[in-house]
Design a protein around this motif. Sequence first.
Motif, PDB file in Angstrom:
ATOM      1  N   GLU A  46       0.852  -1.190   0.000  1.00 31.22           N
ATOM      2  CA  GLU A  46       0.000   0.000   0.000  1.00 31.22           C
ATOM      3  C   GLU A  46       0.888   1.240   0.000  1.00 31.22           C
ATOM      4  O   GLU A  46       1.633   1.492   0.950  1.00 31.22           O
ATOM      5  N   THR A  47       0.836   1.983  -1.096  1.00 29.03           N
ATOM      6  CA  THR A  47       1.637   3.196  -1.224  1.00 29.03           C
ATOM      7  C   THR A  47       0.774   4.411  -0.912  1.00 29.03           C
ATOM      8  O   THR A  47      -0.442   4.384  -1.067  1.00 29.03           O
ATOM      9  N   ARG A  48       1.447   5.472  -0.490  1.00 32.11           N
ATOM     10  CA  ARG A  48       0.777   6.750  -0.272  1.00 32.11           C
ATOM     11  C   ARG A  48       1.585   7.827  -0.988  1.00 32.11           C
ATOM     12  O   ARG A  48       2.768   8.009  -0.720  1.00 32.11           O
ATOM     13  N   VAL A  50       1.900  11.572  -1.167  1.00 30.62           N
ATOM     14  CA  VAL A  50       1.477  12.644  -0.279  1.00 30.62           C
ATOM     15  C   VAL A  50       2.201  13.953  -0.556  1.00 30.62           C
ATOM     16  O   VAL A  50       3.301  13.970  -1.121  1.00 30.62           O
ATOM     17  N   LEU A 145      -3.230  13.549   0.900  1.00 26.35           N
ATOM     18  CA  LEU A 145      -3.065  12.293   0.176  1.00 26.35           C
ATOM     19  C   LEU A 145      -3.550  12.483  -1.253  1.00 26.35           C
ATOM     20  O   LEU A 145      -4.670  12.942  -1.480  1.00 26.35           O
TER      21      LEU A 145
END
Length: 166
Positions: A46-48, A50, A145
């Motif tokens: 799971e990438t974010r 930001v 995000l």
Amino acid sequence: MTRSELVQEVLYMAEDITQNFKPVDGSCLYMSAMLVAMMNDHLSVETRFVTGSLSVAESKIFAHQPIKPILSQKEGVIGKWDGHAWVEVDDLIIDLSLFRTVFSKVASPRIQSLFEARFERGTAYLVGQKHKLIEMGVEYTPLELLSDDDATIFIQNAGRMGLINS
């Protein structure tokens, strides 16, 4: 995938992007968008993607200005934005453009010296654990995000602007 394997894959992708991206300071949105898309395509993590602020030794290096309101304007985005972007996975911070900007002609000698006290000048990109960076006095504060669609916009714009070496 083990933590070590994840870091190896991230390093491989970071190297690929930094070698194929023109050396332009202020390219954090574009490079981060490319990395998050690459990671989402090839890794099951799971990438974010930001935006936020970055402080070093309690000195604000990059303040945060929200990008989403500017994106929704459908006009020239980057000339109007003053902020910073990076990618997060678990407790890892991946910042591909930081050193390009910090060690460019536009950065002040004071900012450069804050980074030289913590990193080698020839460093191409930053991949580090958030808690270890904080121990070094380097604090990333995510405040917004961005989505996969936002990343696509930045990748397409990078291509149109000729930022990606062919």
